[in-house]
Design a protein around this motif. Structure first.
Motif, PDB file in Angstrom:
ATOM      1  N   VAL A  47      21.264  11.837  48.556  1.00 18.01           N
ATOM      2  CA  VAL A  47      22.121  12.786  47.622  1.00 18.01           C
ATOM      3  C   VAL A  47      21.291  14.052  47.672  1.00 18.01           C
ATOM      4  O   VAL A  47      22.123  15.077  47.594  1.00 18.01           O
ATOM      5  CB  VAL A  47      22.049  11.932  46.168  1.00 18.01           C
ATOM      6  CG1 VAL A  47      22.656  12.936  45.396  1.00 18.01           C
ATOM      7  CG2 VAL A  47      22.996  10.667  46.179  1.00 18.01           C
ATOM      8  N   GLU A  48      20.063  14.344  47.430  1.00 14.29           N
ATOM      9  CA  GLU A  48      19.502  15.510  47.706  1.00 14.29           C
ATOM     10  C   GLU A  48      19.856  16.376  48.627  1.00 14.29           C
ATOM     11  O   GLU A  48      20.053  17.537  48.647  1.00 14.29           O
ATOM     12  CB  GLU A  48      17.957  15.485  47.468  1.00 14.29           C
ATOM     13  CG  GLU A  48      17.574  15.018  45.986  1.00 14.29           C
ATOM     14  CD  GLU A  48      16.296  14.686  45.810  1.00 14.29           C
ATOM     15  OE1 GLU A  48      15.610  14.350  44.873  1.00 14.29           O
ATOM     16  OE2 GLU A  48      15.437  14.587  46.979  1.00 14.29           O
ATOM     17  N   MET A  49      19.776  15.547  49.835  1.00  8.82           N
ATOM     18  CA  MET A  49      20.140  16.332  51.296  1.00  8.82           C
ATOM     19  C   MET A  49      21.637  16.916  51.250  1.00  8.82           C
ATOM     20  O   MET A  49      21.741  17.991  51.816  1.00  8.82           O
ATOM     21  CB  MET A  49      19.957  15.435  52.373  1.00  8.82           C
ATOM     22  CG  MET A  49      18.134  15.426  52.903  1.00  8.82           C
ATOM     23  SD  MET A  49      17.906  14.601  54.243  1.00  8.82           S
ATOM     24  CE  MET A  49      17.630  13.016  53.794  1.00  8.82           C
ATOM     25  N   VAL A  50      22.438  16.010  51.096  1.00 10.82           N
ATOM     26  CA  VAL A  50      23.872  15.994  51.413  1.00 10.82           C
ATOM     27  C   VAL A  50      24.571  16.750  50.049  1.00 10.82           C
ATOM     28  O   VAL A  50      25.245  17.787  50.554  1.00 10.82           O
ATOM     29  CB  VAL A  50      24.592  14.698  51.758  1.00 10.82           C
ATOM     30  CG1 VAL A  50      26.216  14.898  51.856  1.00 10.82           C
ATOM     31  CG2 VAL A  50      24.071  14.052  53.004  1.00 10.82           C
ATOM     32  N   LEU A  74      26.208  15.748  57.227  1.00 10.36           N
ATOM     33  CA  LEU A  74      25.880  14.073  57.184  1.00 10.36           C
ATOM     34  C   LEU A  74      25.091  14.059  58.625  1.00 10.36           C
ATOM     35  O   LEU A  74      24.080  13.175  58.509  1.00 10.36           O
ATOM     36  CB  LEU A  74      27.216  13.402  57.554  1.00 10.36           C
ATOM     37  CG  LEU A  74      28.161  13.208  56.106  1.00 10.36           C
ATOM     38  CD1 LEU A  74      29.294  12.337  56.492  1.00 10.36           C
ATOM     39  CD2 LEU A  74      27.121  12.458  55.083  1.00 10.36           C
ATOM     40  N   ASN A  75      25.510  14.739  59.699  1.00  8.36           N
ATOM     41  CA  ASN A  75      24.837  14.523  60.740  1.00  8.36           C
ATOM     42  C   ASN A  75      23.260  14.954  60.885  1.00  8.36           C
ATOM     43  O   ASN A  75      22.401  14.195  61.438  1.00  8.36           O
ATOM     44  CB  ASN A  75      25.541  15.596  62.054  1.00  8.36           C
ATOM     45  CG  ASN A  75      25.398  15.057  63.273  1.00  8.36           C
ATOM     46  OD1 ASN A  75      24.915  14.087  63.598  1.00  8.36           O
ATOM     47  ND2 ASN A  75      25.537  16.151  64.352  1.00  8.36           N
ATOM     48  N   LYS A 124      20.202  12.689  61.018  1.00 12.86           N
ATOM     49  CA  LYS A 124      18.988  13.180  62.140  1.00 12.86           C
ATOM     50  C   LYS A 124      17.596  13.214  61.307  1.00 12.86           C
ATOM     51  O   LYS A 124      16.690  12.535  61.795  1.00 12.86           O
ATOM     52  CB  LYS A 124      19.366  14.460  62.807  1.00 12.86           C
ATOM     53  CG  LYS A 124      19.873  14.314  64.063  1.00 12.86           C
ATOM     54  CD  LYS A 124      20.054  15.539  64.821  1.00 12.86           C
ATOM     55  CE  LYS A 124      21.313  15.565  65.722  1.00 12.86           C
ATOM     56  NZ  LYS A 124      21.610  16.796  66.293  1.00 12.86           N
ATOM     57  N   HIS A 125      17.631  13.833  60.183  1.00 14.06           N
ATOM     58  CA  HIS A 125      16.302  14.218  59.498  1.00 14.06           C
ATOM     59  C   HIS A 125      15.948  12.734  59.003  1.00 14.06           C
ATOM     60  O   HIS A 125      14.568  12.648  58.912  1.00 14.06           O
ATOM     61  CB  HIS A 125      16.779  14.984  58.296  1.00 14.06           C
ATOM     62  CG  HIS A 125      15.654  15.593  57.610  1.00 14.06           C
ATOM     63  ND1 HIS A 125      15.210  14.739  56.543  1.00 14.06           N
ATOM     64  CD2 HIS A 125      14.809  16.458  57.770  1.00 14.06           C
ATOM     65  CE1 HIS A 125      13.980  15.489  55.836  1.00 14.06           C
ATOM     66  NE2 HIS A 125      13.608  16.350  56.695  1.00 14.06           N
ATOM     67  N   ILE A 180      24.865   8.049  61.297  1.00 10.24           N
ATOM     68  CA  ILE A 180      25.860   8.522  60.039  1.00 10.24           C
ATOM     69  C   ILE A 180      26.428   7.355  59.234  1.00 10.24           C
ATOM     70  O   ILE A 180      26.549   7.821  57.954  1.00 10.24           O
ATOM     71  CB  ILE A 180      26.782   9.246  60.596  1.00 10.24           C
ATOM     72  CG1 ILE A 180      26.259  10.290  61.499  1.00 10.24           C
ATOM     73  CG2 ILE A 180      27.818   9.757  59.989  1.00 10.24           C
ATOM     74  CD1 ILE A 180      27.266  11.423  62.313  1.00 10.24           C
ATOM     75  N   GLY A 181      26.654   6.461  59.929  1.00  9.39           N
ATOM     76  CA  GLY A 181      27.159   5.347  58.844  1.00  9.39           C
ATOM     77  C   GLY A 181      26.331   4.632  57.639  1.00  9.39           C
ATOM     78  O   GLY A 181      26.673   4.735  56.790  1.00  9.39           O
ATOM     79  N   ALA A 182      25.194   4.750  58.176  1.00  7.30           N
ATOM     80  CA  ALA A 182      24.114   4.339  57.299  1.00  7.30           C
ATOM     81  C   ALA A 182      23.827   5.408  56.242  1.00  7.30           C
ATOM     82  O   ALA A 182      23.635   4.821  54.897  1.00  7.30           O
ATOM     83  CB  ALA A 182      22.800   4.118  58.048  1.00  7.30           C
ATOM     84  N   VAL A 183      24.111   6.560  56.491  1.00 11.77           N
ATOM     85  CA  VAL A 183      23.798   7.575  55.590  1.00 11.77           C
ATOM     86  C   VAL A 183      24.922   7.653  54.669  1.00 11.77           C
ATOM     87  O   VAL A 183      24.843   7.445  53.426  1.00 11.77           O
ATOM     88  CB  VAL A 183      23.804   8.906  56.277  1.00 11.77           C
ATOM     89  CG1 VAL A 183      24.077  10.167  55.120  1.00 11.77           C
ATOM     90  CG2 VAL A 183      22.487   9.164  57.090  1.00 11.77           C
ATOM     91  N   LYS A 184      26.226   7.416  55.082  1.00 13.32           N
ATOM     92  CA  LYS A 184      27.370   7.200  54.259  1.00 13.32           C
ATOM     93  C   LYS A 184      27.305   6.109  53.235  1.00 13.32           C
ATOM     94  O   LYS A 184      27.507   6.316  52.197  1.00 13.32           O
ATOM     95  CB  LYS A 184      28.673   7.222  55.158  1.00 13.32           C
ATOM     96  CG  LYS A 184      29.271   8.510  55.799  1.00 13.32           C
ATOM     97  CD  LYS A 184      30.480   8.107  56.469  1.00 13.32           C
ATOM     98  CE  LYS A 184      31.050   9.203  57.289  1.00 13.32           C
ATOM     99  NZ  LYS A 184      32.100   8.593  58.343  1.00 13.32           N
TER     100      LYS A 184
END
Lengths: 190, 209
Positions: free
Chosen positions: A146-149, A156-157, A161-162, A167-171
């Motif tokens: 949440v902080e990053m995006v 998301l990309n 990477k960070h 990307i799916g897992a981030v979503k």
């Protein structure tokens, strides 16, 4: 119930073969395996954690970990100790993080009113504090996403990477974070 | 539940073929085969003197050298075992027994020294030797553990550091007099503790899953 258990046992006998095929790149076998593993993972995690929301977070974290370390499974060995050790370790990590977080958390409304930042309008300071407070209830990974995006406005990309995730897992982490934030918001106002 | 299904669908769509790592025993053997020569090269650069095996305590020193090598190998095998979920480190009673033999050989060396109590700072050279020789070995152990990473980084790195410390002790024994005073032995132990601490601090980021 007994038949269900027989099905589950029969399916478990197939897990090493499914994982071997998954290691070779068979995505269907991998999908079937992970879905079959979820009840076992949840059972292992529930033995250590009684918070239903945290249990589901740890189940998700365990799935991500299994994905990362899937190469380490040796198909000639039983798979249950491998999965159980991963789930158990992730549950213990989650409990430790929650413990650390609670020991750091300080609720002092008087101090907040007395030492409010003069450079920030009172409403903004209160809002920022409210956001920090709500985010502090999230598990570390979800809070980071949440902080990053949403706060640092990373793509998301870049966030993927960070954090070395897909990307799916981030979503998925963002989705769970928002569900949880909504839930804590409803609890606060209900 | 649907949440997990969505994640699982994503993960399985991205699942490329993966290569299984070699067995922990093979990885430990490869580490030894690479780390010992690297450590020996650094050791030769630091000291060209070799132990005098004709001295009275030489037999015990040789036993100590063999015990240090065995302890190093067992510890590295344990560290690589810990990178696989569900596997256990090797049995500690064996480790403790060989450790007692290693410590006894050191104490025999102290008892046969001309001045067993020595003076503070007499083992400083040994400390520097062990810590310097350990640098490439620590790097190799972190690279080796990074291949699979581990669920238990602190424990795994501590054990890998212990293995590295014993391997450097084995290399030190090749160029160290068979006898030595007590401060010298204490400095060997301090060097071991330093190697473990450095391994944990440097490796934590690289080996945690």
């Amino acid at each position: 119930m007994t038949e269900q258990r027989k099905d589950s046992d029969a399916s478990r006998a197939e897990w090493p073969a499914w994982m071997q095929r998954a290691q070779d790149g068979d995505q269907a076998a991998y999908n079937r395996l992970l879905k079959a593993m979820v009840p076992l993972i949840r059972k292992v995690v529930r033995r250590k954690i009684d918070d239903a929301i945290l249990v589901e977070d740890v189940v998700q974290d365990t799935l991500l970990t299994i994905h990362r370390v899937r190469a380490t499974y040796d198909p000639s060995r039983p798979i249950l100790p491998w999965v159980s050790a991963i789930a158990s370790s992730r549950a213990i990590d989650a409990l430790r993080k929650r413990g650390r977080h609670r020991s750091r958390e300080v609720h002092d409304d008087d101090a907040l009113n007395t030492y409010a930042d003069d450079a920030v309008p009172a409403d903004d300071a209160g809002h920022a504090q409210d956001i920090r407070e709500r985010l502090s209830h999230l598990p570390d990974r979800q809070r980071e996403m949440v902080e990053m995006v949403h706060l640092r406005e990373m793509s998301l990309n870049d966030a993927a990477k960070h954090s070395q995730l897909s990307i799916g897992a981030v979503k998925s982490l963002l989705h769970r974070a928002l569900v949880r934030l909504r839930q804590t918001g409803a609890d606060d106002h209900g | 539940m649907d949440d997990h299904d969505a994640l699982i669908d994503t993960l399985s769509r991205e699942a490329a073929p993966v290569k299984r790592p070699p067995a922990p025993a093979v990885r430990a053997a490869v580490w030894i085969a690479l780390a010992l020569p690297c450590g020996a090269i650094v050791g030769l650069w630091l000291s060209r003197r070799f132990a005098d095996w004709s001295m009275p305590a030489a037999a015990w020193a040789l036993i100590g050298l063999a015990a240090a090598f065995a302890l190093g190998a067992i510890a590295m095998l344990s560290a690589f075992n810990l990178t696989i979920a569900g596997r256990k480190p090797v049995t500690w009673p064996w480790f403790a027994a060989i450790g007692a033999v290693w410590l006894a050989s050191g104490l025999v060396g102290v008892s046969q020294a001309a001045d067993p109590w020595g003076h503070v700072g007499s083992g400083w050279g040994c400390y520097l030797f062990m810590v310097t020789v350990s640098v490439p070995m620590i790097a190799l152990s972190i690279v080796g553990l990074n291949r699979t990473r581990t669920l238990y980084p602190l424990r795994c790195l501590s054990i890998a550091g212990l293995g590295t410390a014993f391997m450097t002790a084995a290399l030190l024994a090749l160029c160290h007099p068979p006898t030595g005073d007590l401060p010298d032995l204490v400095m060997h132990l301090l060097a071991g503790a330093t190697i473990i601490a450095v391994t944990v601090v440097l490796g934590r980021k690289w080996v945690a899953v």
